[in-house]
Design a protein around this motif. Structure first.
Motif, PDB file in Angstrom:
ATOM      1  N   ASP A 361       4.894   0.871 -10.211  1.00 24.60           N
ATOM      2  CA  ASP A 361       5.678  -0.014 -11.099  1.00 24.60           C
ATOM      3  C   ASP A 361       6.057  -1.313 -10.375  1.00 24.60           C
ATOM      4  OD1 ASP A 361       5.535   1.690 -13.205  1.00 24.60           O
ATOM      5  OD2 ASP A 361       7.635   2.373 -13.137  1.00 24.60           O
ATOM      6  N   ALA A 362       6.050  -1.260  -9.036  1.00 21.75           N
ATOM      7  CA  ALA A 362       6.357  -2.478  -8.249  1.00 21.75           C
ATOM      8  C   ALA A 362       5.057  -3.131  -7.775  1.00 21.75           C
ATOM      9  CB  ALA A 362       7.219  -2.077  -7.042  1.00 21.75           C
ATOM     10  N   ASP A 363       3.969  -2.834  -8.506  1.00 22.06           N
ATOM     11  CA  ASP A 363       2.631  -3.427  -8.232  1.00 22.06           C
ATOM     12  C   ASP A 363       2.057  -3.052  -6.868  1.00 22.06           C
ATOM     13  OD1 ASP A 363       3.611  -6.438  -9.949  1.00 22.06           O
ATOM     14  OD2 ASP A 363       2.539  -4.648 -10.667  1.00 22.06           O
ATOM     15  N   ILE A 364       2.553  -1.956  -6.314  1.00 21.68           N
ATOM     16  CA  ILE A 364       1.994  -1.492  -5.028  1.00 21.68           C
ATOM     17  C   ILE A 364       0.918  -0.446  -5.330  1.00 21.68           C
ATOM     18  CG2 ILE A 364       2.545  -0.203  -2.911  1.00 21.68           C
ATOM     19  CD1 ILE A 364       5.388  -1.491  -3.122  1.00 21.68           C
ATOM     20  N   LYS A 365      -0.240  -0.612  -4.704  1.00 20.32           N
ATOM     21  CA  LYS A 365      -1.357   0.291  -4.974  1.00 20.32           C
ATOM     22  C   LYS A 365      -1.148   1.611  -4.210  1.00 20.32           C
ATOM     23  CE  LYS A 365      -6.365  -0.500  -5.216  1.00 20.32           C
ATOM     24  NZ  LYS A 365      -6.652   0.846  -4.673  1.00 20.32           N
ATOM     25  N   VAL A 366      -1.379   2.748  -4.902  1.00 20.00           N
ATOM     26  CA  VAL A 366      -1.195   4.061  -4.246  1.00 20.00           C
ATOM     27  C   VAL A 366      -2.487   4.867  -4.376  1.00 20.00           C
ATOM     28  CG1 VAL A 366       0.066   6.261  -4.312  1.00 20.00           C
ATOM     29  CG2 VAL A 366       1.291   4.101  -4.698  1.00 20.00           C
ATOM     30  N   SER A 367      -2.960   5.354  -3.222  1.00 20.21           N
ATOM     31  CA  SER A 367      -4.093   6.295  -3.222  1.00 20.21           C
ATOM     32  C   SER A 367      -3.597   7.605  -2.632  1.00 20.21           C
ATOM     33  CB  SER A 367      -5.237   5.748  -2.364  1.00 20.21           C
ATOM     34  OG  SER A 367      -5.635   4.481  -2.855  1.00 20.21           O
TER      35      SER A 367
END
Ligand code: SAJ
Length: 448
Positions: A361-367
């Motif tokens: 939601d804070a535009d941080i990419k998560v893998s």
């Protein structure tokens, strides 16, 4: 007596049939346990997929502990079906192990308990004397409140045509030492004779002690407070993990020191509390307390601490990125682990989901890389990494689940593939000094 069967004789000569309704993480190992203990077993699940999987000799649950113990479908005494009435017809004892989740507004959801009871009681013959045991976690009063109206609806009389009882499951996924053949049990029943009969039956299942503890509500309450106590204890260390870094003290140093005292119970702070027990059962107790007008303030506060732990960790991760000049919308984070608990493949109520959502939601990419889970369990806001050696260009690695495969990773080669050498130990399971010597910049929950 159950019908014409003298239960005590039958227990002695192992000529008892037990029906297990609900073949999930608890029900299936319970059914296998009763089979191994010499009982005739009728396993029932509403899901045709679950029944078909078991009849292929495969494990339909995510618990790897039972991968190798699924009975051969042709095993004598092993009967698996979707039809409750067949189990009721053939069994003297019916055991209900269905889910008891909470609804989205955190209220107990008893629909499975009620529907399993309805399927059983509508088939029971008068004077059958069958015993129906609820094992699912509920709050005090649920067994009677859910089932007595159904018994009446079908013109049956409790204590004559059918007997009800409660024996809480204490199954611990991924923990053989406390498996269904070893763990202690408690039994509550309206009728002490039924309680004693069930003590004899469960004593054939488990090597642990089995106690008749009186009325059903006592056993229901014992189970729910076992998990409430655990949630409160975890909440304490999670709250301390927020306080001590602000005092420039590592909470793990404090807990290690305190644990040298003979009666200090050691818990570990983490990114949050997941699973189908600990984060769920307290809401049962809260609901029951509300019903009788007594506020459950401590239980509610502890739930709030644990439920917000992922958000606390999210704010710490954002600070780490900021301090290391990584802008949020350019950041790339790798989760090691997604499952709610180490060494099991179970994503129910995992705090990883709440942490990932706050980050994306804070535009941080998560893998995410979790070898214990299938690829189809993840929400669509995260990318799935299947080969950790192909994990490249991450700014921050977060250890979310303390799987040994995550702890024992080749951290040297992962470091070479990182954009930034940042790691956050969300379960306090990593060797911080070893990682720092490699060149990692190590952060951790509860560490200044
Ligand atoms: N957790 C912490 N810190 C701790 C312990 C656990 O953050 O010190 C977290 C875990 O990571 C997990 C959650 O809490 O996300 C629950 O962990 P758990 O170890 O309690 O595991 P569960 O949910 O499988 O709990 C089961 C329960 N067993 C039954 O209900 C039959 C629980 O009653 C047991 O107490 C628990 O196992 C156990 O003793 O391991």
């Amino acid at each position: 007596m159950v019908g014409n069967l003298n239960l005590n004789d039958a227990i002695q000569n192992g000529n008892i049939s037990v029906g297990i309704i609900g073949l999930g993480y608890v029900g299936l190992p319970t059914a296998i346990g009763f089979l191994d203990a010499g009982f005739n077993v009728w396993g029932v699940d509403v899901s045709q997929r679950v029944v078909d999987t078991i009849l292929q000799g495969k494990n339909p649950t995510g618990d790897p502990e039972i991968d190798d113990i699924i009975p051969d479908p042709n095993t004598k005494k092993w009967n698996i079906t979707t039809d409750t009435s067949i189990a009721v017809e053939n069994c003297e004892i019916l055991i209900v192990t269905v889910p008891t989740p909470v609804t989205s507004d955190l209220k107990p959801d008893l629909k499975y308990v009620i529907s399993a009871g309805d399927n059983i009681f509508k088939t029971i013959e008068p004077n059958s004397g069958k015993i129906v045991v609820l094992e699912s976690t509920v709050y005090p009063g649920v067994t009677a409140q859910s089932w007595l109206p159904l018994i009446e609806k079908y013109g049956l009389k409790e204590g004559v045509d059918v007997n009800i009882a409660y024996c809480p499951e204490r199954f611990n996924p991924g923990d053989e030492a406390n498996g269904v053949r070893k763990v202690a049990r408690v039994i509550g029943s309206l009728n002490p004779k039924i309680g004693d009969t069930l003590v004899k039956i469960y004593s054939k299942l488990t090597s642990g002690r089995v106690d008749y503890v009186g009325k059903i509500e006592v056993a229901e309450a014992a189970k729910v407070i076992e998990n409430v106590q655990r949630d409160i204890n975890i909440a304490l260390v999670n709250e301390l993990a927020r306080i001590f870094p602000a005092l420039n003290i590592d909470i793990e140093d404090v807990l290690n020191a305190a644990a040298t005292k003979w009666n200090f119970h050691r818990y570990t702070p983490g990114v949050g509390v997941g699973g189908h027990c600990i984060p769920v059962d307290p809401y049962y107790m809260i609901q029951r307390a509300e019903q009788v007008g007594v506020p459950a303030e401590l239980i509610t506060a502890a739930r709030a601490v644990n439920r917000t732990m992922p958000i606390h960790v999210f704010s710490v991760l954002k600070d780490i990125l900021y301090k290391n000049n990584v802008s949020a919308n350019d950041a790339n984070i790798l989760f090691l682990g997604w499952s709610y608990k180490a060494e099991v493949g179970d994503h129910r109520e995992t705090p990883a989901e709440h942490l990932a959502l706050a980050l994306t939601d804070a535009d941080i990419k998560v893998s995410v890389w979790d070898p214990h889970l299938e690829n189809d369990v993840y929400p669509n806001n995260v990318d799935v990494i299947t080969d950790i050696n192909a994990a490249k260009d991450f700014d921050l690695v977060v250890l979310v689940t303390g799987h040994s495969i995550c702890i024992n990773l080749d951290w040297e080669s992962l470091l070479k593939n990182m954009r930034k050498p940042l790691v956050y130990d969300g379960r306090r399971v990593l060797d911080i000094t070893k990682l720092e010597d490699m060149g990692w910049d190590v952060y951790a929950v509860g560490k200044p």
